[in-house]
Scaffold this active site. Structure first.
Site, PDB file in Angstrom:
ATOM      1  CE1 TYR A   1      -3.730   2.533   0.874  1.00 32.66           C
ATOM      2  CE2 TYR A   1      -1.911   3.623   2.016  1.00 32.66           C
ATOM      3  CZ  TYR A   1      -3.184   3.655   1.475  1.00 32.66           C
ATOM      4  OH  TYR A   1      -3.909   4.813   1.528  1.00 32.66           O
TER       5      TYR A   1
ATOM      6  CD  GLU B   1      -5.807   4.280  -1.414  1.00 27.89           C
ATOM      7  OE1 GLU B   1      -5.975   4.583  -0.221  1.00 27.89           O
ATOM      8  OE2 GLU B   1      -6.702   3.773  -2.122  1.00 27.89           O
TER       9      GLU B   1
END
Ligand code: GDP
Ligand code: MN
Length: 376
Positions: free
Chosen positions: A102, A190
């Site tokens: 992530y 993201e």
């Protein structure tokens, strides 16, 4: 403002961030054509909607061959994911994933900075990771005058990777993503997941970006990608008429002059056990056209069972407001009960004028709210 994964991936590619090869499609036929162009036996089919957790909702499927591709494309197109109907899918070359990570840049209120967030727990819901194992999330506060220099990018990359080749690849991606984040006035960039492939490469297989609405005027190309929801369209329409309107989903439509009073009105409705349908500040004037426009806006919401008008006549006089309301309700007929609380300058005259008009007239906020809640 949000954009779709395929749009974010185009921005990523422009900034040299490696992404999987993919083609956006609006029909099964498009998908079959894309399949032949991608030249890969296995492809991934992904719903393009403005919400996360598509994987869990069944909106991300791996297809081995054209038959499976047709099946998944047909199933995902038209699917309802958290209230968003899928009208586009992204068909991409399937990636052999070794591990998922992530990575994001986000504006962080606590540190009053942009932060780089990283985790080895990629592919999962990051809020869930933050809740259950916060120690697995790494944060780097970015100083805007320094940005993300090599040493910082490498330090961050070492949180995820041990192999120096991978650290170098990841560090460059972090720097490019920061450049993109700043250049586009994003509030979020993201990658979840950033993947290490079985071949040893690092790439983004998902991409999410949101932008600061207040900066959109500087980015016409991004602004052109805006796809407002029905609710957002209504809010924009209200804004163009000089109202501040936010839909809240309850059954008492509120029309108030002044933002502070509007907030207090919503608190009162909650206190008396009701639910406000909206926040609506109509500003200072008592102009009947404004009241009509505001009523139309409130009643376009099917949930509204009662309208509560809360007016404090400070500079505007209550008798003027009453005149405006009477004029407005002469032109605008509705079966929905309307409760009016009117106080301030010339309040007695104002209230007297409204008697016998069919509107419920109240003097205090408590009285008006109690009436409105009981009418629902
Ligand atoms: P999200 O659920 O909306 O975040 O959608 P993602 O694009 O992140 O996809 C969800 C998951 O699908 C990823 O975490 C991966 O595990 C898997 N996935 C996505 N693309 C591929 C791919 O090309 N190959 C494989 N094997 N899995 C993929
Ligand atoms: Mn994802």
């Amino acid at each position: 403002m949000k954009i779709h994964e395929y749009q974010a991936k185009e921005l990523f590619a422009t900034y040299g961030i490696p992404v999987d090869r993919s083609i956006v499609c609006r029909s099964v036929e498009d998908a079959v054509k894309a399949y032949s162009q991608l030249d890969s036996q296995k492809v991934i089919v992904k719903a393009q909607v403005h919400t996360g957790g598509r994987g869990k909702a069944g909106g991300v499927k791996l297809a081995n061959g054209e038959v499976e591709l047709r099946k998944h494309a047909a199933a995902i197109l038209g699917m309802d994911i958290k209230g968003f109907i899928v009208d586009r899918i992204l068909v991409g070359q399937a990636i052999n994933i070794e591990k998922e990570y992530y990575v994001s840049y986000v504006v962080d209120r606590k540190s009053k900075s942009t932060i780089l967030m990283l985790s080895k727990e990629g592919g999962m819901d990051i809020e869930e990771v933050a809740r259950t194992s916060p120690e697995k999330i790494h944060r780097f506060v970015i100083d805007p005058s320094i940005g993300v220099p090599d040493y910082l990018a490498r330090e961050a990359a070492f949180k995820l990777f041990d192999d120096i080749k991978q650290v170098r690849q990841a560090a460059v991606i972090f720097q490019k993503l920061y450049k993109l984040f700043v250049a586009t006035d994003a509030s979020l960039a993201e990658i979840n997941p950033l993947v290490l492939t079985k071949e040893g490469d690092i790439m983004a297989i998902d991409a999410k970006m949101t932008f600061d609405d207040n900066a959109l005027f500087r980015h016409p190309k991004i602004a052109a990608l805006n796809e407002p929801t029905e609710e957002e369209k209504k809010e924009q329409n209200a804004k163009s008429k000089g109202f501040s309107y936010v839909n809240l989903g309850g059954e008492i439509g509120c029309m108030v002059n002044g933002a502070g009073l509007a907030m207090a009105t919503m608190d009162m409705i909650k206190l008396y056990g009701g639910n406000p349908a909206n926040f609506l500040d109509i500003g200072g004037s008592s102009n009947p056209t404004k009241v009509i426009e505001a009523m139309k806006l409130l009643l376009s919401d099917q949930n509204v069972k009662v309208v509560m008008i809360n007016i404090f006549g400070g500079i505007t006089r209550c008798d003027d407001v009453a005149k405006g309301l009477l004029e407005a309700f002469k032109q605008f007929k509705t079966d929905i009960p309307v409760v009016i609380r009117l106080t301030g300058t010339n309040e007695k005259e104002g209230r007297a004028m409204l008697q016998g008009s069919g509107l419920y007239v109240a003097e205090t906020m408590g009285e008006a709210t109690e009436k409105a809640v009981s009418l629902t």
